[in-house]
Design a protein around this motif. Sequence first.
Motif, PDB file in Angstrom:
ATOM      1  N   ALA A 274       0.831  -1.209   0.000  1.00 49.86           N
ATOM      2  CA  ALA A 274       0.000   0.000   0.000  1.00 49.86           C
ATOM      3  C   ALA A 274       0.864   1.257   0.000  1.00 49.86           C
ATOM      4  CB  ALA A 274      -0.922  -0.015   1.216  1.00 49.86           C
ATOM      5  N   LEU A 275       1.916   1.242   0.830  1.00 53.72           N
ATOM      6  CA  LEU A 275       2.820   2.389   0.860  1.00 53.72           C
ATOM      7  C   LEU A 275       3.530   2.560  -0.475  1.00 53.72           C
ATOM      8  CD1 LEU A 275       4.157   4.661   2.476  1.00 53.72           C
ATOM      9  CD2 LEU A 275       5.863   3.011   3.253  1.00 53.72           C
ATOM     10  N   SER A 276       3.966   1.456  -1.068  1.00 53.53           N
ATOM     11  CA  SER A 276       4.664   1.511  -2.360  1.00 53.53           C
ATOM     12  C   SER A 276       3.767   2.074  -3.466  1.00 53.53           C
ATOM     13  CB  SER A 276       5.157   0.121  -2.759  1.00 53.53           C
ATOM     14  OG  SER A 276       6.170  -0.324  -1.885  1.00 53.53           O
ATOM     15  N   SER A 277       2.463   1.802  -3.367  1.00 56.90           N
ATOM     16  CA  SER A 277       1.552   2.332  -4.390  1.00 56.90           C
ATOM     17  C   SER A 277       1.446   3.844  -4.312  1.00 56.90           C
ATOM     18  CB  SER A 277       0.165   1.699  -4.231  1.00 56.90           C
ATOM     19  OG  SER A 277      -0.482   2.172  -3.057  1.00 56.90           O
ATOM     20  N   LEU A 278       1.767   4.401  -3.140  1.00 61.49           N
ATOM     21  CA  LEU A 278       1.744   5.850  -2.973  1.00 61.49           C
ATOM     22  C   LEU A 278       3.094   6.492  -3.280  1.00 61.49           C
ATOM     23  CD1 LEU A 278      -0.210   6.039   0.421  1.00 61.49           C
ATOM     24  CD2 LEU A 278      -1.127   6.483  -1.854  1.00 61.49           C
ATOM     25  N   THR A 279       4.177   5.748  -3.021  1.00 63.09           N
ATOM     26  CA  THR A 279       5.517   6.342  -3.110  1.00 63.09           C
ATOM     27  C   THR A 279       6.389   5.779  -4.230  1.00 63.09           C
ATOM     28  OG1 THR A 279       6.508   4.702  -1.614  1.00 63.09           O
ATOM     29  CG2 THR A 279       5.491   6.636  -0.603  1.00 63.09           C
ATOM     30  N   GLY A 280       6.001   4.613  -4.774  1.00 60.88           N
ATOM     31  CA  GLY A 280       6.895   3.892  -5.677  1.00 60.88           C
ATOM     32  C   GLY A 280       7.783   2.981  -4.856  1.00 60.88           C
ATOM     33  N   PRO A 281       8.510   2.025  -5.481  1.00 65.41           N
ATOM     34  CA  PRO A 281       9.362   1.084  -4.743  1.00 65.41           C
ATOM     35  C   PRO A 281      10.437   1.812  -3.953  1.00 65.41           C
ATOM     36  CG  PRO A 281       9.091   0.398  -7.035  1.00 65.41           C
ATOM     37  CD  PRO A 281       8.547   1.784  -6.934  1.00 65.41           C
ATOM     38  N   SER A 282      10.705   1.324  -2.738  1.00 64.16           N
ATOM     39  CA  SER A 282      11.772   1.899  -1.922  1.00 64.16           C
ATOM     40  C   SER A 282      13.116   1.392  -2.411  1.00 64.16           C
ATOM     41  CB  SER A 282      11.591   1.511  -0.457  1.00 64.16           C
ATOM     42  OG  SER A 282      11.831   0.118  -0.290  1.00 64.16           O
ATOM     43  N   ALA A 283      14.181   2.020  -1.907  1.00 64.59           N
ATOM     44  CA  ALA A 283      15.519   1.578  -2.281  1.00 64.59           C
ATOM     45  C   ALA A 283      15.750   0.137  -1.846  1.00 64.59           C
ATOM     46  CB  ALA A 283      16.564   2.494  -1.642  1.00 64.59           C
ATOM     47  N   GLY A 284      15.213  -0.227  -0.672  1.00 67.49           N
ATOM     48  CA  GLY A 284      15.375  -1.584  -0.178  1.00 67.49           C
ATOM     49  C   GLY A 284      14.650  -2.600  -1.037  1.00 67.49           C
ATOM     50  N   GLN A 285      13.456  -2.241  -1.514  1.00 68.04           N
ATOM     51  CA  GLN A 285      12.711  -3.154  -2.373  1.00 68.04           C
ATOM     52  C   GLN A 285      13.417  -3.344  -3.705  1.00 68.04           C
ATOM     53  OE1 GLN A 285       9.071  -0.878  -2.135  1.00 68.04           O
ATOM     54  NE2 GLN A 285       8.065  -2.482  -0.948  1.00 68.04           N
ATOM     55  N   LYS A 286      14.009  -2.275  -4.226  1.00 67.47           N
ATOM     56  CA  LYS A 286      14.762  -2.394  -5.469  1.00 67.47           C
ATOM     57  C   LYS A 286      15.978  -3.289  -5.275  1.00 67.47           C
ATOM     58  CE  LYS A 286      13.351   2.192  -7.109  1.00 67.47           C
ATOM     59  NZ  LYS A 286      13.802   3.583  -7.386  1.00 67.47           N
ATOM     60  N   ALA A 287      16.643  -3.137  -4.117  1.00 70.00           N
ATOM     61  CA  ALA A 287      17.810  -3.966  -3.836  1.00 70.00           C
ATOM     62  C   ALA A 287      17.413  -5.430  -3.691  1.00 70.00           C
ATOM     63  CB  ALA A 287      18.500  -3.477  -2.565  1.00 70.00           C
ATOM     64  N   ALA A 288      16.244  -5.682  -3.058  1.00 66.65           N
ATOM     65  CA  ALA A 288      15.784  -7.057  -2.879  1.00 66.65           C
ATOM     66  C   ALA A 288      15.471  -7.709  -4.215  1.00 66.65           C
ATOM     67  CB  ALA A 288      14.554  -7.083  -1.982  1.00 66.65           C
ATOM     68  N   GLU A 289      14.931  -6.903  -5.148  1.00 63.92           N
ATOM     69  CA  GLU A 289      14.653  -7.440  -6.481  1.00 63.92           C
ATOM     70  C   GLU A 289      15.951  -7.764  -7.206  1.00 63.92           C
ATOM     71  OE1 GLU A 289      12.299  -4.510  -8.363  1.00 63.92           O
ATOM     72  OE2 GLU A 289      10.529  -4.853  -7.088  1.00 63.92           O
ATOM     73  N   ALA A 290      16.966  -6.933  -6.973  1.00 62.19           N
ATOM     74  CA  ALA A 290      18.251  -7.173  -7.634  1.00 62.19           C
ATOM     75  C   ALA A 290      19.027  -8.301  -6.970  1.00 62.19           C
ATOM     76  CB  ALA A 290      19.092  -5.889  -7.613  1.00 62.19           C
ATOM     77  N   ASN A 291      18.795  -8.522  -5.651  1.00 66.07           N
ATOM     78  CA  ASN A 291      19.511  -9.557  -4.903  1.00 66.07           C
ATOM     79  C   ASN A 291      18.516 -10.362  -4.084  1.00 66.07           C
ATOM     80  OD1 ASN A 291      21.397 -11.132  -3.608  1.00 66.07           O
ATOM     81  ND2 ASN A 291      21.898  -9.582  -2.073  1.00 66.07           N
ATOM     82  N   PRO A 292      17.826 -11.321  -4.709  1.00 64.38           N
ATOM     83  CA  PRO A 292      16.794 -12.090  -4.007  1.00 64.38           C
ATOM     84  C   PRO A 292      17.334 -12.979  -2.908  1.00 64.38           C
ATOM     85  CG  PRO A 292      17.222 -13.014  -6.191  1.00 64.38           C
ATOM     86  CD  PRO A 292      17.988 -11.724  -6.104  1.00 64.38           C
ATOM     87  N   ALA A 293      18.647 -13.043  -2.716  1.00 66.17           N
ATOM     88  CA  ALA A 293      19.208 -13.891  -1.652  1.00 66.17           C
ATOM     89  C   ALA A 293      18.749 -13.443  -0.282  1.00 66.17           C
ATOM     90  CB  ALA A 293      20.738 -13.867  -1.708  1.00 66.17           C
ATOM     91  N   ASP A 294      18.359 -12.146  -0.156  1.00 65.59           N
ATOM     92  CA  ASP A 294      17.905 -11.638   1.136  1.00 65.59           C
ATOM     93  C   ASP A 294      16.426 -11.904   1.376  1.00 65.59           C
ATOM     94  OD1 ASP A 294      20.085 -10.661   2.457  1.00 65.59           O
ATOM     95  OD2 ASP A 294      20.003  -8.694   1.496  1.00 65.59           O
ATOM     96  N   ALA A 295      15.743 -12.447   0.374  1.00 61.29           N
ATOM     97  CA  ALA A 295      14.309 -12.669   0.503  1.00 61.29           C
ATOM     98  C   ALA A 295      14.021 -13.969   1.242  1.00 61.29           C
ATOM     99  CB  ALA A 295      13.655 -12.688  -0.877  1.00 61.29           C
ATOM    100  N   ASP A 296      12.833 -14.037   1.840  1.00 63.00           N
ATOM    101  CA  ASP A 296      12.422 -15.232   2.571  1.00 63.00           C
ATOM    102  C   ASP A 296      11.570 -16.159   1.708  1.00 63.00           C
ATOM    103  OD1 ASP A 296      13.674 -14.402   4.824  1.00 63.00           O
ATOM    104  OD2 ASP A 296      11.897 -13.507   5.718  1.00 63.00           O
ATOM    105  N   VAL A 297      11.329 -15.767   0.443  1.00 63.79           N
ATOM    106  CA  VAL A 297      10.427 -16.517  -0.403  1.00 63.79           C
ATOM    107  C   VAL A 297      10.922 -17.946  -0.600  1.00 63.79           C
ATOM    108  CG1 VAL A 297       9.377 -16.639  -2.687  1.00 63.79           C
ATOM    109  CG2 VAL A 297       9.734 -14.413  -1.608  1.00 63.79           C
ATOM    110  N   GLY A 298      10.030 -18.901  -0.440  1.00 66.04           N
ATOM    111  CA  GLY A 298      10.369 -20.286  -0.714  1.00 66.04           C
ATOM    112  C   GLY A 298      11.056 -20.992   0.433  1.00 66.04           C
ATOM    113  N   ARG A 299      11.249 -20.326   1.561  1.00 67.87           N
ATOM    114  CA  ARG A 299      11.942 -20.981   2.652  1.00 67.87           C
ATOM    115  C   ARG A 299      10.977 -21.907   3.394  1.00 67.87           C
ATOM    116  NH1 ARG A 299      14.367 -17.365   7.119  1.00 67.87           N
ATOM    117  NH2 ARG A 299      14.635 -15.956   5.387  1.00 67.87           N
ATOM    118  N   THR A 300      11.439 -23.067   3.771  1.00 67.57           N
ATOM    119  CA  THR A 300      10.621 -24.033   4.464  1.00 67.57           C
ATOM    120  C   THR A 300      10.242 -23.510   5.842  1.00 67.57           C
ATOM    121  OG1 THR A 300      11.890 -25.732   3.338  1.00 67.57           O
ATOM    122  CG2 THR A 300      10.484 -26.449   5.160  1.00 67.57           C
TER     123      THR A 300
END
Length: 349
Positions: A274-300
């Motif tokens: 919701a916040l991103s829809s008002l402001t656009g992606p944050s620097a952290g979100q852009k970094a996470a997209e560039a480096n998905p190793a920091d993401a929790d997606v798919g973790r058991t």
Amino acid sequence: PHLPKPRLCPAPLSGAPPPMDAAGYPAAAKGGPDASAAVLAGSAMLTTVPGRSAHPQFLEKLKQPSAQFIVNEVRDFVGQFPADLTRPQAARRIHSFLSDVTPRLLRTKAFTDEPAEDPTEAAMEGLEKFVVLKLYKLLFRHAPVDVREDEHAEQCIRKAVDVPLPSELSGDSRALFQAASAQLQKVDEYRAPKDKSVCMINAYRIVEGIVVEDAYRKGDTQAVEGILHRILAALVAKACPQNCFSNFAFTAAFRHPSRTSHEERRCFRQFSAALSSLTGPSAGQKAAEANPADADVGRTPWLVDAGVTFHFEGTSDVGALKVGEVEELLDEHHRMTRALRELAGLSAT
């Protein structure tokens, strides 16, 4: 469908805190002031303050001699905590420490003599709050990028404040929307991740109830997600909580994975979107997209509960490791070893 029952908000920051020693560690612990308050919104009564906080009781147990070695470990951990970690690095370090210390705390006489209804929850929640509050100045809005993101978010929210409310908000539901706004505005009044989370969950549940009622009244349950996103975005614009970006990011990062419910994770994701829809992606979100190793997606899930992060899973070049990352890599190895031994039914020692 009925409006989901909102969760109790944390006790207000009023009254004298429990006495501490010169370094801010418990020297005595007495119950905080009893308080109660409620918000009447339409036909729904939302209780926002519990009668008593459990944290003073936790501090009282920490004060007992059998728990002194844990207090010393916390003191050492806080004193040696690096000041230059990223938010994900700081969160992993804290989560690992809590996962390691909590079982030993539960075995102390202070906690076995007077067991709580859910001892693990009481110990983990108490330690999380205790440790994070000690490190708060290093964790919350410590990085210049957080300050910039908060300023950018405030500017964008100010521009969106005059945008008409979504059409799904009927006259009856607008009173509830105002109550949700009041709840979200409280998020900056508290410092512990759990307390901030409760404020966010209260607001989220009210909005979710509005959306569900509207969807069933219209017989259209397919559009729930889109409507929920629009109303949450409108809620963020209406509430304009102070330090919005930092509060959302801090809360999601420093809640211990084993204590974060599915509802909390969903709430964090939805408010971030919701916040991103008002402001656009944050620097952290852009970094996470560039480096998905920091993401929790798919973790058991059981690995999440064990505090295993696999931050270095994709690292193949040992020479690329920084000196400051060696200890973190060793901590990750120890967490994984403990998790595998527990899975095999072996002793963790």
